[in-house]
Enzyme design. Structure first.
Site, PDB file in Angstrom:
ATOM      1  N   ASP A  90       3.558   9.454  -0.756  1.00 40.65           N
ATOM      2  CA  ASP A  90       2.370   8.696  -0.341  1.00 40.65           C
ATOM      3  C   ASP A  90       2.118   7.604  -1.373  1.00 40.65           C
ATOM      4  OD1 ASP A  90       0.112   8.124   1.197  1.00 40.65           O
ATOM      5  OD2 ASP A  90      -0.547  10.216   1.262  1.00 40.65           O
ATOM      6  N   HIS A 104       0.814  -1.224   0.000  1.00 42.15           N
ATOM      7  CA  HIS A 104       0.000   0.000   0.000  1.00 42.15           C
ATOM      8  C   HIS A 104       0.845   1.271   0.000  1.00 42.15           C
ATOM      9  CE1 HIS A 104      -4.057  -1.768   0.723  1.00 42.15           C
ATOM     10  NE2 HIS A 104      -3.306  -2.798   1.054  1.00 42.15           N
TER      11      HIS A 104
HETATM   12  P1  ADQ Z   1      -2.915   6.217   4.877  1.00 40.75           P
HETATM   13  O1  ADQ Z   1      -1.492   6.658   5.008  1.00 40.75           O
HETATM   14  O2  ADQ Z   1      -3.650   6.069   6.130  1.00 40.75           O
HETATM   15  O3  ADQ Z   1      -3.051   4.895   4.010  1.00 40.75           O
HETATM   16  P2  ADQ Z   1      -4.890   7.552   3.011  1.00 40.75           P
HETATM   17  O4  ADQ Z   1      -4.781   6.870   1.715  1.00 40.75           O
HETATM   18  O5  ADQ Z   1      -5.133   9.014   2.873  1.00 40.75           O
HETATM   19  O6  ADQ Z   1      -3.600   7.381   3.937  1.00 40.75           O
HETATM   20  O7  ADQ Z   1      -6.104   6.886   3.762  1.00 40.75           O
HETATM   21  C1  ADQ Z   1      -6.527   7.349   4.990  1.00 40.75           C
HETATM   22  C2  ADQ Z   1      -7.983   6.942   5.245  1.00 40.75           C
HETATM   23  O8  ADQ Z   1      -8.252   7.330   6.591  1.00 40.75           O
HETATM   24  C3  ADQ Z   1      -8.966   7.689   4.347  1.00 40.75           C
HETATM   25  O9  ADQ Z   1     -10.022   6.838   3.992  1.00 40.75           O
HETATM   26  C4  ADQ Z   1      -9.451   8.826   5.233  1.00 40.75           C
HETATM   27  O10 ADQ Z   1     -10.791   9.209   5.023  1.00 40.75           O
HETATM   28  C5  ADQ Z   1      -9.288   8.268   6.617  1.00 40.75           C
HETATM   29  N1  ADQ Z   1      -8.936   9.391   7.503  1.00 40.75           N
HETATM   30  C6  ADQ Z   1      -7.880  10.198   7.437  1.00 40.75           C
HETATM   31  N2  ADQ Z   1      -7.973  11.162   8.387  1.00 40.75           N
HETATM   32  C7  ADQ Z   1      -9.110  10.944   9.031  1.00 40.75           C
HETATM   33  C8  ADQ Z   1      -9.798  11.591  10.101  1.00 40.75           C
HETATM   34  N3  ADQ Z   1      -9.345  12.696  10.672  1.00 40.75           N
HETATM   35  N4  ADQ Z   1     -10.948  11.058  10.505  1.00 40.75           N
HETATM   36  C9  ADQ Z   1     -11.430   9.957   9.942  1.00 40.75           C
HETATM   37  N5  ADQ Z   1     -10.855   9.316   8.916  1.00 40.75           N
HETATM   38  C10 ADQ Z   1      -9.714   9.803   8.470  1.00 40.75           C
HETATM   39  C11 ADQ Z   1      -2.141   3.951   3.420  1.00 40.75           C
HETATM   40  C12 ADQ Z   1      -1.094   4.545   2.466  1.00 40.75           C
HETATM   41  C13 ADQ Z   1      -1.794   5.360   1.387  1.00 40.75           C
HETATM   42  C14 ADQ Z   1      -2.812   4.486   0.646  1.00 40.75           C
HETATM   43  C15 ADQ Z   1      -3.727   3.753   1.626  1.00 40.75           C
HETATM   44  C16 ADQ Z   1      -4.595   2.718   0.932  1.00 40.75           C
HETATM   45  O11 ADQ Z   1      -0.169   5.363   3.174  1.00 40.75           O
HETATM   46  O12 ADQ Z   1      -0.853   5.907   0.463  1.00 40.75           O
HETATM   47  O13 ADQ Z   1      -3.615   5.305  -0.202  1.00 40.75           O
HETATM   48  O14 ADQ Z   1      -2.966   3.074   2.625  1.00 40.75           O
HETATM   49  O15 ADQ Z   1      -3.832   1.864   0.151  1.00 40.75           O
END
Ligand code: ADQ
Length: 469
Positions: free
Chosen positions: A366, A158
């Site tokens: 990311d 991921h």
């Molecule tokens: P993350 O580093 O956690 O994921 P991201 O892809 O943005 O980053 O996903 C975060 C998830 O958590 C999103 O669905 C978002 O809505 C939720 N989230 C973030 N902040 C939040 C908050 N304050 N309250 C509630 N929910 C929140 C890792 C990798 C990424 C990759 C994903 C999926 O680092 O690059 O996109 O896995 O593969």
């Protein structure tokens, strides 16, 4: 039809869609895949136990079986807080300055992977497809093979795969990468990470990369490909239909009092570029006096990985920085940054996204970044907000109509904010239309279907030589 066994570090309970609440998009998507393929989801419960017993807690809900194990405190320290989050996470996000190498982390990482393998192996039936997730479990495939598992096993990373020259800074890097040859299919988020992996295979291990992405090393042939992950648009593209979303939308709009709103939503992590983002916004306020008092930044950033000290440091740094910028620019009736260390349910987030004029998503690195896609999905088609996105997020490969910026450059962030605030509605609609087409087409369903289909067809990949022979 084959059963699907998903193995990830943590398992979350696959609740029915109506109560999905705070579950992330990934958990929702995997639960859906498991429902369709009569699956099993295996991983750590998140609980600690005095001594590891390998006892499995089975739970059946909404057509999905979850199987979880508890881990010892030492396991959690060395495997999760140690090797996964203090060695691999920083290195894979290009932060070798933060990567810590400690023999005990590596040993704990292998021990926990072995514990996963020995516990899940008896649950696997001959026809099952096995899908292992993320950097916590890189050597799991090899350990499953050592337990006699002959099934097709796929691995999906991921997060980014680092460039070859960074990867070799890690002790025992070859040992880790060679363990991946036990998989039948290895998936990455983007062509860029895939290419870095191929470079490593060719330059470090002397392997061959065939044009179809199959890698060949000794007697092993492994398929590799990019499978960009998407979101479940269902929860986001009609944000005002749900009460929680409408309340969140109205609360934010009311409190904005007619001002423009810029939103950022991220786990509190140094890879997300929050300090650089605040400084870019500060540069904007410095250079655009006329916008002071007419725009505000809402940054939502719930703390994560509190047991790792670099995360305490980033938290202190952001508290200090947001306080300093607010002290410098605020008036009695206006605060430039609202910085909130709290998580919100998905529906509330969708309301916040909809209420915002700009999504400012500027990670330094990311794997993909789902928040960028959620922001796009939540916009009003008749009056959409603008996405400002880091060119170093995997999502930038797909979301080309966003305003792409170098997240290290205060000037580029400042200029992009100014451009977004002045952008005519027709241009916003044109850009959003291209973005939403991509977000809908390459959604989380398409992602898991593509991966599972590739895994189903991954046995004995046809090599060019074999095909012509
Ligand atoms: P993350 O580093 O956690 O994921 P991201 O892809 O943005 O980053 O996903 C975060 C998830 O958590 C999103 O669905 C978002 O809505 C939720 N989230 C973030 N902040 C939040 C908050 N304050 N309250 C509630 N929910 C929140 C890792 C990798 C990424 C990759 C994903 C999926 O680092 O690059 O996109 O896995 O593969």
């Amino acid at each position: 039809m084959s059963r699907l066994i998903v193995i990830s570090n943590r398992v979350s309970s696959p609740k029915p869609r109506s109560v999905e609440g705070t579950q992330g998009g990934l958990a929702v998507a995997l639960a859906a895949a498991l429902r369709e393929l009569r699956g099993l989801w295996f991983g750590w419960s998140g609980e600690k136990t005095e001594a590891f017993t390998g006892q499995i807690n089975l739970h059946r809900e909404d057509g999905v079986t979850t199987a979880t194990i508890d881990l010892e405190e030492q396991d959690v320290d060395e495997y999760y807080n140690g090797y996964a989050n203090r060695t691999l996470w920083p290195l894979f996000h290009y932060r070798i300055d933060l990567a810590e190498y400690d023999r005990s982390f590596g040993a704990g990482y292998e021990r926990v992977n072995e514990r996963f393998a020995e516990t899940v192996a008896p649950l696997i039936e001959p026809d099952d497809l096995i899908w292992v997730h993320d950097y916590h479990l890189i050597p799991l495939g090899q350990q499953l093979r050592q337990h006699g598992i002959r099934n097709r096993i796929g691995f999906f990373l991921h997060i980014p795969w680092p460039p070859h020259r960074l990867m070799v800074s890690m002790p025992y890097h070859q040992r880790l990468v060679r363990s991946m040859l036990a998989y039948d299919l290895i998936g990455f988020q983007t062509a860029e990470w895939l290419e870095s992996f191929h470079h490593y295979i060719e330059r470090e291990l002397g392997g061959i990369v065939h044009p179809d992405g199959t890698i060949e090393l000794g007697d092993r042939r492994v398929r590799t490909a990019a499978f960009p992950i998407g979101i479940d648009t269902g929860g986001f593209d009609a944000p005002l239909a749900a009460t929680d979303a409408r309340n969140a939308f109205e609360t934010l709009r009311r409190s904005a009092e007619g001002k423009k709103v810029i939103i950022g939503v991220d786990r509190l992590d140094y890879s997300k570029g929050l300090a650089e983002r605040f400084l870019g916004y500060r540069r904007f306020l410095e250079e655009h006096e006329d916008w002071r008092g007419r725009v505000s930044l809402l940054q939502i950033a719930p703390p994560s990985r509190g047991e790792v000290h670099t995360y305490e440091h980033i938290r202190e740094q952001l508290d200090e920085l947001s306080g300093r910028i607010n002290g410098e620019f605020a008036h009695v009736d206006w605060v430039p940054i609202r910085y909130v260390n709290q998580g919100y349910p998905r529906q509330a987030l969708s309301g916040f996204y909809r209420a915002a004029d700009i999504g400012l998503i500027t990670p330094l690195r990311d794997g993909m970044n789902l928040v960028a896609k959620e922001f796009v999905a939540a916009q009003d088609p008749a009056d959409p907000g603008i996405l400002i996105l880091s060119r170093f997020a995997g999502a930038a490969h797909q979301l080309k109509e966003a305003l792409l910026v170098n997240p290290y450059s205060k000037d580029e962030i400042s200029d992009a904010i100014a451009k977004a605030l002045d952008m005519p509605r027709e241009e916003r609609i044109r850009r959003w239309q291209a973005l939403i087409d991509n977000v809908r087409r390459e959604d989380v369903r398409a992602w898991r279907k593509a991966f599972v289909a590739a895994l189903e067809h991954s046995t004995e990949p046809a090599l060019p030589e074999a095909a012509s022979a």
